[in-house]
Design an enzyme around this catalytic site. Structure first.
Site, mmCIF file in Angstrom:
data_model
loop_
_atom_site.group_PDB
_atom_site.id
_atom_site.type_symbol
_atom_site.label_atom_id
_atom_site.label_comp_id
_atom_site.label_asym_id
_atom_site.label_seq_id
_atom_site.Cartn_x
_atom_site.Cartn_y
_atom_site.Cartn_z
ATOM 1 N N ARG A 77 -0.662 -0.293 -9.199
ATOM 2 C CA ARG A 77 -1.036 0.446 -10.007
ATOM 3 C C ARG A 77 -2.571 1.104 -9.675
ATOM 4 N NH1 ARG A 77 0.334 -0.751 -15.446
ATOM 5 N NH2 ARG A 77 2.203 -2.396 -15.730
ATOM 6 N N ASP A 117 -20.356 -8.035 12.244
ATOM 7 C CA ASP A 117 -21.061 -7.568 11.004
ATOM 8 C C ASP A 117 -20.930 -8.340 9.775
ATOM 9 O OD1 ASP A 117 -21.638 -5.413 12.599
ATOM 10 O OD2 ASP A 117 -20.232 -3.871 11.825
#
EC number: 2.7.1.23
Length: 284
Positions: free
Chosen positions: A150, A65
């Site tokens: 984060r 792919d």
């Protein structure tokens, strides 16, 4: 057909088949244009993938792919049909297996085949109103946090209306074709390729109510980052990337030109889906 492109993954087996296929086509008086896949580009503003010749009758992709997505990027906004030949592990985009290639090609050369259009997305990135890059994708546009632990706070708008701020590791904006790629791994829904929709899938959202959302493909999606954003990257089909900051605005909408895929008779989308996801009786 007078001119055909061969786009091969840089790996021993696909390259060997590309050589064999080229000889097979040349023996039938067909001109061949060869291209090989290249590694992902870290800064899309510094890359120029070039474009396939406009007079190609079709492009045959030898690989998985990722190689197919690279080939679609090479074709760009040209309506050149693509035939994917599976070499990778998953192969949602591949229409035939390598052992079936030559019988399928005989039909293709006789123009005895059908095609299916697949929606693409057009992503425009601006920095303080200046356009930095415009990219077209077949699968997805992904905002992804980097190595630091984060959250990426992604302010999201649909048709100029504020939707929400996704507090997550990132956000995937996918086509129906891309719904079986990264979006699926992140918990997004599977959409049939012809559904006129765009999927927004948050990656590991901090807020449990931030769930995947499906919007119509006539929508315009706009995203910005909070001022606290650090080490956030935008990627296009996993093929090219760009570092983001709070000064960037990403606008995504349906691209005017779709990708055209050559279809093999007797094989439906749901046949492929059941096989790839092991829904045909085996244990998942």
């Amino acid at each position: 057909m007078k001119k055909i492109g061969i786009f091969a993954k840089v790996h021993e087996e696909p390259l060997e088949m590309a050589d064999q296929l080229q000889k097979w086509l040349v023996n039938r008086d067909i001109e061949v244009v060869r291209r090989e896949s290249s590694p992902p580009v870290l800064d899309v503003t510094q890359s120029n993938p070039g474009h396939a010749p406009a007079d190609l009758s079709c492009v045959i992709v030898l690989g998985g792919d990722g190689t197919f997505l690279s080939a679609a990027r090479w074709i760009g906004n040209q309506e050149i049909p693509i035939l994917g030949v599976k070499f990778g592990a998953v192969g949602f985009l591949s229409e035939t297996r390598k052992q079936d290639l030559y019988p399928v090609l005989e039909s293709v050369l006789k123009k005895d085949f059908t095609t299916q259009t697949r929606t693409r997305l057009l992503a425009t990135v601006r920095e303080d109103e200046k356009i930095i890059t415009t990219q077209t994708v077949l699968n997805d546009v992904v905002i992804n946090n980097g190595t630091l632990a984060r959250l990426a706070n992604v302010n999201t708008y649909v048709d100029e209306e504020y939707l929400t701020t996704f507090r997550a590791d990132g956000l995937i904006v996918a086509t129906p074709t891309g719904s079986t790629a990264y979006s699926l791994a992140a918990g997004g829904p599977i959409l049939e390729p012809q559904v006129a929709a765009i999927v927004l899938t948050p990656i590991c959202p901090f807020t449990l109510t931030n769930r995947p959302l499906i919007v119509t493909d006539t929508s315009t999606i706009c995203m910005t980052l909070a001022a606290t954003a650090m080490d956030v990257t935008l990627t296009f089909d996993g093929q090219a990337g760009l570092k983001l900051n709070e000064h960037h605005t990403i606008t995504i909408q349906k691209a005017p030109v779709p990708t055209i895929m050559i279809k093999v008779p007797g094989q439906s989308y749901f046949d492929v889906l059941k096989t790839k996801l092991r829904w045909s009786g085996g244990k998942v």
